[in-house]
Design a protein around this motif. Structure first.
Motif, PDB file in Angstrom:
ATOM      1  N   PRO A   2       0.824  -1.219   0.000  1.00  0.00           N
ATOM      2  CA  PRO A   2       0.000   0.000   0.000  1.00  0.00           C
ATOM      3  C   PRO A   2       0.859   1.271   0.000  1.00  0.00           C
ATOM      4  O   PRO A   2       0.476   2.279  -0.599  1.00  0.00           O
ATOM      5  N   PHE A   3       2.014   1.188   0.631  1.00  0.00           N
ATOM      6  CA  PHE A   3       2.896   2.344   0.713  1.00  0.00           C
ATOM      7  C   PHE A   3       3.591   2.605  -0.627  1.00  0.00           C
ATOM      8  O   PHE A   3       3.969   3.744  -0.917  1.00  0.00           O
ATOM      9  N   TYR A   4       3.744   1.576  -1.431  1.00  0.00           N
ATOM     10  CA  TYR A   4       4.243   1.735  -2.803  1.00  0.00           C
ATOM     11  C   TYR A   4       3.259   2.569  -3.618  1.00  0.00           C
ATOM     12  O   TYR A   4       3.645   3.521  -4.303  1.00  0.00           O
ATOM     13  N   VAL A   5       1.985   2.215  -3.527  1.00  0.00           N
ATOM     14  CA  VAL A   5       0.942   2.945  -4.251  1.00  0.00           C
ATOM     15  C   VAL A   5       0.882   4.395  -3.787  1.00  0.00           C
ATOM     16  O   VAL A   5       0.807   5.330  -4.604  1.00  0.00           O
ATOM     17  N   GLU A   6       0.945   4.609  -2.477  1.00  0.00           N
ATOM     18  CA  GLU A   6       0.890   5.962  -1.934  1.00  0.00           C
ATOM     19  C   GLU A   6       2.107   6.780  -2.349  1.00  0.00           C
ATOM     20  O   GLU A   6       1.998   7.981  -2.625  1.00  0.00           O
ATOM     21  N   ARG A   7       3.274   6.135  -2.396  1.00  0.00           N
ATOM     22  CA  ARG A   7       4.491   6.839  -2.839  1.00  0.00           C
ATOM     23  C   ARG A   7       4.346   7.324  -4.277  1.00  0.00           C
ATOM     24  O   ARG A   7       4.703   8.480  -4.590  1.00  0.00           O
ATOM     25  N   LEU A   8       3.807   6.492  -5.152  1.00  0.00           N
ATOM     26  CA  LEU A   8       3.615   6.896  -6.544  1.00  0.00           C
ATOM     27  C   LEU A   8       2.664   8.089  -6.639  1.00  0.00           C
ATOM     28  O   LEU A   8       2.896   9.015  -7.428  1.00  0.00           O
ATOM     29  N   GLY A   9       1.609   8.067  -5.833  1.00  0.00           N
ATOM     30  CA  GLY A   9       0.675   9.189  -5.831  1.00  0.00           C
ATOM     31  C   GLY A   9       1.325  10.473  -5.347  1.00  0.00           C
ATOM     32  O   GLY A   9       1.162  11.545  -5.952  1.00  0.00           O
ATOM     33  N   THR A  10       2.086  10.384  -4.260  1.00  0.00           N
ATOM     34  CA  THR A  10       2.756  11.554  -3.696  1.00  0.00           C
ATOM     35  C   THR A  10       3.768  12.131  -4.684  1.00  0.00           C
ATOM     36  O   THR A  10       3.848  13.359  -4.873  1.00  0.00           O
ATOM     37  N   GLU A  11       4.541  11.255  -5.334  1.00  0.00           N
ATOM     38  CA  GLU A  11       5.538  11.711  -6.303  1.00  0.00           C
ATOM     39  C   GLU A  11       4.890  12.383  -7.521  1.00  0.00           C
ATOM     40  O   GLU A  11       5.501  13.241  -8.162  1.00  0.00           O
ATOM     41  N   ALA A  12       3.638  12.009  -7.815  1.00  0.00           N
ATOM     42  CA  ALA A  12       2.915  12.620  -8.937  1.00  0.00           C
ATOM     43  C   ALA A  12       2.186  13.897  -8.529  1.00  0.00           C
ATOM     44  O   ALA A  12       1.509  14.518  -9.372  1.00  0.00           O
ATOM     45  N   GLY A  13       2.303  14.294  -7.272  1.00  0.00           N
ATOM     46  CA  GLY A  13       1.688  15.539  -6.817  1.00  0.00           C
ATOM     47  C   GLY A  13       0.282  15.378  -6.270  1.00  0.00           C
ATOM     48  O   GLY A  13      -0.499  16.343  -6.283  1.00  0.00           O
ATOM     49  N   PHE A  14      -0.045  14.200  -5.761  1.00  0.00           N
ATOM     50  CA  PHE A  14      -1.378  13.928  -5.223  1.00  0.00           C
ATOM     51  C   PHE A  14      -1.325  13.718  -3.725  1.00  0.00           C
ATOM     52  O   PHE A  14      -0.352  13.186  -3.179  1.00  0.00           O
ATOM     53  N   LYS A  15      -2.373  14.147  -3.054  1.00  0.00           N
ATOM     54  CA  LYS A  15      -2.608  13.750  -1.673  1.00  0.00           C
ATOM     55  C   LYS A  15      -3.618  12.607  -1.682  1.00  0.00           C
ATOM     56  O   LYS A  15      -4.333  12.425  -2.670  1.00  0.00           O
ATOM     57  N   PHE A  16      -3.664  11.853  -0.615  1.00  0.00           N
ATOM     58  CA  PHE A  16      -4.548  10.694  -0.602  1.00  0.00           C
ATOM     59  C   PHE A  16      -5.251  10.575   0.745  1.00  0.00           C
ATOM     60  O   PHE A  16      -4.745  11.009   1.779  1.00  0.00           O
ATOM     61  N   ASP A  17      -6.439  10.018   0.687  1.00  0.00           N
ATOM     62  CA  ASP A  17      -7.187   9.644   1.886  1.00  0.00           C
ATOM     63  C   ASP A  17      -7.340   8.142   1.882  1.00  0.00           C
ATOM     64  O   ASP A  17      -7.768   7.550   0.882  1.00  0.00           O
ATOM     65  N   ARG A  18      -6.996   7.506   2.988  1.00  0.00           N
ATOM     66  CA  ARG A  18      -7.152   6.067   3.129  1.00  0.00           C
ATOM     67  C   ARG A  18      -8.572   5.730   3.575  1.00  0.00           C
ATOM     68  O   ARG A  18      -9.110   6.378   4.469  1.00  0.00           O
ATOM     69  N   HIS A  19      -9.117   4.719   2.970  1.00  0.00           N
ATOM     70  CA  HIS A  19     -10.421   4.192   3.381  1.00  0.00           C
ATOM     71  C   HIS A  19     -10.271   2.684   3.587  1.00  0.00           C
ATOM     72  O   HIS A  19     -10.791   1.878   2.831  1.00  0.00           O
ATOM     73  N   PHE A  20      -9.532   2.354   4.630  1.00  0.00           N
ATOM     74  CA  PHE A  20      -9.280   0.955   4.983  1.00  0.00           C
ATOM     75  C   PHE A  20     -10.343   0.554   6.003  1.00  0.00           C
ATOM     76  O   PHE A  20     -10.059   0.327   7.180  1.00  0.00           O
ATOM     77  N   THR A  21     -11.578   0.468   5.553  1.00  0.00           N
ATOM     78  CA  THR A  21     -12.722   0.409   6.461  1.00  0.00           C
ATOM     79  C   THR A  21     -13.563  -0.851   6.260  1.00  0.00           C
ATOM     80  O   THR A  21     -13.666  -1.386   5.149  1.00  0.00           O
ATOM     81  N   ALA A  22     -14.198  -1.282   7.342  1.00  0.00           N
ATOM     82  CA  ALA A  22     -14.949  -2.535   7.339  1.00  0.00           C
ATOM     83  C   ALA A  22     -16.192  -2.479   6.463  1.00  0.00           C
ATOM     84  O   ALA A  22     -16.691  -3.534   6.045  1.00  0.00           O
ATOM     85  N   ASP A  23     -16.708  -1.288   6.169  1.00  0.00           N
ATOM     86  CA  ASP A  23     -17.924  -1.203   5.355  1.00  0.00           C
ATOM     87  C   ASP A  23     -17.684  -1.664   3.920  1.00  0.00           C
ATOM     88  O   ASP A  23     -18.636  -1.953   3.191  1.00  0.00           O
ATOM     89  N   LEU A  24     -16.417  -1.781   3.519  1.00  0.00           N
ATOM     90  CA  LEU A  24     -16.092  -2.272   2.186  1.00  0.00           C
ATOM     91  C   LEU A  24     -15.897  -3.785   2.147  1.00  0.00           C
ATOM     92  O   LEU A  24     -15.877  -4.388   1.073  1.00  0.00           O
ATOM     93  N   ASN A  25     -15.727  -4.404   3.308  1.00  0.00           N
ATOM     94  CA  ASN A  25     -15.443  -5.840   3.358  1.00  0.00           C
ATOM     95  C   ASN A  25     -16.600  -6.654   2.802  1.00  0.00           C
ATOM     96  O   ASN A  25     -17.771  -6.288   2.957  1.00  0.00           O
ATOM     97  N   PHE A  26     -16.261  -7.776   2.163  1.00  0.00           N
ATOM     98  CA  PHE A  26     -17.271  -8.758   1.794  1.00  0.00           C
ATOM     99  C   PHE A  26     -16.882 -10.103   2.386  1.00  0.00           C
ATOM    100  O   PHE A  26     -15.927 -10.738   1.934  1.00  0.00           O
ATOM    101  N   GLU A  27     -17.626 -10.501   3.438  1.00  0.00           N
ATOM    102  CA  GLU A  27     -17.380 -11.757   4.151  1.00  0.00           C
ATOM    103  C   GLU A  27     -15.886 -11.866   4.447  1.00  0.00           C
ATOM    104  O   GLU A  27     -15.267 -10.915   4.898  1.00  0.00           O
TER     105      GLU A  27
END
Length: 268
Positions: free
Chosen positions: A214-239
């Protein structure tokens, strides 16, 4: 008396032999489809979905798709989409793109396999403002132009050249919503390459996928000039199949398709 019993038994046996077994559930479904007033295309779509065994046609995918649509609506609201230009990458059946086109967005869905594109076009042929195209997303798709939002679900881990692909995405938008399978690592330079059966409809077109941290993905976003919000939340889980709120063990595992992360990226 005995003769009468024999005759009754023989009559009952003949009756049982003459009875046809009740149709199976699918045969009942076929009967309903073929006797309905559906158009020929609607009939084809219904039977196609009922007979395919690929994961993207499963009920579990439909349930999971609903959760991700609900998360986008939570983050952007319903009114935001009217008149916006939206790109869905790795769109499969294009149900998500079709949903936002129905909300008023101008949507292009790009999907790698022509078979899936053909079906999605039939299924959503009456949805306005929706364009569904075949495109190898390992290659260049920048000619489709700029977008107000890119929806990037379930695709990145089927891409080998992650850095090049992500750079292209970030150059085409100021806002991207993304979810993907990742490896369990906190190293921003950690990525695993994972062979995938390219004959399987949901897998990599070229037989090689990736599991970045996940930190690889975030690093690519930051290097491209993006900020990010994490949504590592249970409402997205499926079983126990798709999990977003798992804790890091930092052991490089990826749990096949289980360990997933979800972000909103916006240009800083």
């Amino acid at each position: 008396m005995l003769d009468r019993i024999k005759r009754s038994f023989n009559g009952l046996r003949s009756l049982v032999r003459s009875l046809r077994p009740l149709p199976t559930d699918f045969e009942r479904f076929q009967l309903l489809v073929f006797t309905s007033t559906m158009t020929p295309i609607d009939r084809h779509v219904a039977l196609y979905m009922a007979t395919r065994k690929d994961a993207i046609f499963a009920v579990s995918y439909a349930h999971w798709r609903t959760k991700r649509i609900n998360k986008i609506l939570e983050l952007y609201g319903m009114d935001w989409f009217k008149g916006k230009r939206v790109l869905e990458l790795g769109s499969a059946l294009s149900d998500i793109g079709a949903f936002f086109a129905d909300l008023g967005a101008e949507v292009i869905c790009l999907e790698g396999r022509q078979e899936t594109v053909n079906f999605a076009r039939l299924k959503h042929r009456n949805v306005p403002r929706l364009q569904i195209e075949q495109c190898d997303l390992e290659g260049d798709f920048s000619h489709y132009g700029k977008f107000d939002l890119i929806i990037h679900f379930g695709l990145l881990y089927h891409i080998k050249n992650v850095d090049e692909h992500m750079a292209r995405c970030f150059a085409m938008t100021d806002s991207m919503i993304m979810e993907t399978v990742v490896c369990d690592s906190q190293d921003p330079h950690k990525m695993l390459l994972v062979p995938e059966p390219k004959a399987v409809l949901e897998q990599s077109l070229h037989g090689m996928g990736s599991r970045p941290s996940p930190f690889y993905v975030e690093r690519l976003g930051t290097e491209a000039g993006f900020k990010f919000d994490r949504h590592f939340t249970a409402d997205l889980n499926f079983e126990d199949r798709f999990i977003y709120d798992w804790p890091h063990q930092n052991d490089d595992s990826h749990g096949d398709w289980q360990k997933r992360r979800f972000w909103r990226f916006d240009r800083a």
